[in-house]
Scaffold this active site. Structure first.
Site, PDB file in Angstrom:
ATOM      1  N   ARG A  45       0.821  -1.212   0.000  1.00  0.00           N
ATOM      2  CA  ARG A  45       0.000   0.000   0.000  1.00  0.00           C
ATOM      3  C   ARG A  45       0.858   1.266   0.000  1.00  0.00           C
ATOM      4  NH1 ARG A  45      -5.207  -0.592   3.884  1.00  0.00           N
ATOM      5  NH2 ARG A  45      -6.131  -2.442   2.970  1.00  0.00           N
ATOM      6  N   ASP A 153     -14.576  10.217   9.815  1.00  0.00           N
ATOM      7  CA  ASP A 153     -13.591   9.175   9.502  1.00  0.00           C
ATOM      8  C   ASP A 153     -12.213   9.795   9.678  1.00  0.00           C
ATOM      9  OD1 ASP A 153     -13.930   6.295   7.891  1.00  0.00           O
ATOM     10  OD2 ASP A 153     -11.926   7.162   7.725  1.00  0.00           O
TER      11      ASP A 153
HETATM   12  C1  LIG Z   1     -14.183  -0.929   6.917  1.00  0.00           C
HETATM   13  S1  LIG Z   1     -14.608   0.772   7.021  1.00  0.00           S
HETATM   14  C2  LIG Z   1     -16.288   0.679   7.635  1.00  0.00           C
HETATM   15  C3  LIG Z   1     -17.203   1.637   6.934  1.00  0.00           C
HETATM   16  C4  LIG Z   1     -18.680   1.582   7.366  1.00  0.00           C
HETATM   17  N1  LIG Z   1     -18.840   1.913   8.753  1.00  0.00           N
HETATM   18  C5  LIG Z   1     -19.264   0.238   7.060  1.00  0.00           C
HETATM   19  O1  LIG Z   1     -19.544  -0.552   7.971  1.00  0.00           O
HETATM   20  O2  LIG Z   1     -19.465  -0.064   5.881  1.00  0.00           O
HETATM   21  C6  LIG Z   1     -13.688   1.276   8.483  1.00  0.00           C
HETATM   22  C7  LIG Z   1     -13.419   2.768   8.524  1.00  0.00           C
HETATM   23  O3  LIG Z   1     -12.893   3.103   9.810  1.00  0.00           O
HETATM   24  C8  LIG Z   1     -11.952   4.135   9.637  1.00  0.00           C
HETATM   25  N2  LIG Z   1     -11.033   4.187  10.794  1.00  0.00           N
HETATM   26  C9  LIG Z   1     -10.058   3.324  11.116  1.00  0.00           C
HETATM   27  N3  LIG Z   1      -9.396   3.743  12.206  1.00  0.00           N
HETATM   28  C10 LIG Z   1      -9.980   4.912  12.575  1.00  0.00           C
HETATM   29  C11 LIG Z   1      -9.734   5.828  13.637  1.00  0.00           C
HETATM   30  N4  LIG Z   1      -8.755   5.651  14.539  1.00  0.00           N
HETATM   31  N5  LIG Z   1     -10.529   6.918  13.716  1.00  0.00           N
HETATM   32  C12 LIG Z   1     -11.516   7.130  12.805  1.00  0.00           C
HETATM   33  N6  LIG Z   1     -11.787   6.291  11.787  1.00  0.00           N
HETATM   34  C13 LIG Z   1     -11.020   5.194  11.669  1.00  0.00           C
HETATM   35  C14 LIG Z   1     -11.250   3.787   8.334  1.00  0.00           C
HETATM   36  O4  LIG Z   1     -10.620   4.908   7.749  1.00  0.00           O
HETATM   37  C15 LIG Z   1     -12.392   3.223   7.500  1.00  0.00           C
HETATM   38  O5  LIG Z   1     -12.922   4.173   6.635  1.00  0.00           O
END
Ligand SMILES: C[S@@+](CC[C@H](N)C(=O)[O-])C[C@H]1O[C@@H](n2cnc3c(N)ncnc32)[C@H](O)[C@@H]1O
Length: 283
Positions: A45, A153
């Site tokens: 990545r 996010d």
């Molecule tokens: C797999 S996606 C889930 C999206 C949506 N909630 C769903 O269930 O379809 C996880 C998201 O969490 C965010 N994320 C990960 N660590 C984070 C953090 N420390 N603070 C805020 N967002 C975070 C990532 O950037 C990503 O966009």
């Protein structure tokens, strides 16, 4: 000038020291677990960033990211290491329970007609836009009901896409046809094969960047319902518990927290009780 493939092959791999340095940062600042099994994924990545910057090894790249003027590259690094997989109407039973049980319950108990929602870890926006469609539909049978959605996010790139609200037609395959007709606009450019969420949905959602690892969350009021789905799965258990504790204090008593289907609160000491699979009520 060297082409991309010869440049890529000239990169030194992610060595032990660089991987540990990176993993330590990601775990402590973002909460995301980085076991050794993620090393290959991380390397591939980040390779694109090294190529863009013309940097030949990961030690030098990390020196740059963590230098006093590394803030803008840090944003790219975080974009590269987060997993933003999402879908419209993902885990659809959550939206069924929302309309059939949670919303009627909250409106009757609380006497308030305006409810606030938070989509925490909203990725590229499919979750909050799905939520807005479902809430607009609920409004049809409850005309005095209204709502607002905060969607956050950590990934700047994901948030830009969310705010733009433009998706390829294949991305909206899960949206029922009747809702597509009401809430999605076809791109004027036929060749683009894209749709945009209508302003009736866009105007209801406020997007901003928030790291869920922050000690304090910057909200004035309390939320009625929080969606935090498929986010904490990447965190270790103590981090999950601490984060969910902070999140619980942002939810009104009697309100709800909805997690992803593979996430559980079992064994955690939190002011929440399960009322359906992965749906919790704030005590
Ligand atoms: C797999 S996606 C889930 C999206 C949506 N909630 C769903 O269930 O379809 C996880 C998201 O969490 C965010 N994320 C990960 N660590 C984070 C953090 N420390 N603070 C805020 N967002 C975070 C990532 O950037 C990503 O966009």
């Amino acid at each position: 000038m060297a082409d991309d493939s010869s440049l890529a092959s000239s990169y030194a791999g992610l060595n032990d020291r660089a991987f540990k340095r990176l993993a330590a940062y990601i775990e402590s600042e973002l909460g995301i677990r980085m076991p050794d099994t993620k090393r290959v994924m991380l390397e591939s990545r980040l390779q694109k960033r090294l190529r863009v910057l013309g940097i030949g090894d990961y030690d030098k790249y990390l020196d740059k990211v963590f230098s006093p003027d590394g803030a803008s590259e840090l944003v790219h690094m975080i974009d590269a290491v987060t997993t933003n997989k999402t879908d419209f109407f993902r885990e659809p039973d959550h939206f069924d329970i929302l309309s059939s049980r949670l919303l009627p319950g909250l409106l009757t108990q609380g006497g308030r007609q305006h409810l606030s929602f938070w989509s925490a870890g909203c990725a590229t926006g499919e979750e909050p836009y799905t939520l807005a469609m479902v809430l607009e539909e609920f409004k049809l049978s409850h005309p005095s009901f209204d709502y607002n959605i905060v969607a956050t996010d950590i990934s700047t790139r994901a948030l830009e896409k969310a705010q733009n609200a433009v998706y390829g037609s294949e991305r909206v395959a899960m949206v029922p046809l009747s809702l597509k007709k009401k809430y999605l606009l076809r791109s004027k450019d036929n060749a683009a094969d894209e749709v945009r969420m209508k302003s009736i949905l866009r105007d209801k959602i406020q997007f901003f960047r928030l790291n869920l690892m922050d000690e304090r969350y910057p909200f004035d009021g309390l939320f009625d319902i929080v969606f935090c789905r498929n986010v904490i799965i990447y965190f270790d258990r103590p981090t999950q518990e601490a984060l969910l504790g902070r999140m619980s204090s942002c939810i009104r008593k009697g309100g709800n927290l909805i997690l992803g289907h593979s996430e559980t609160l079992t064994g955690m000491s939190l002011p929440l009780r399960g009322i359906a699979p992965t749906v919790y009520e704030r005590l």
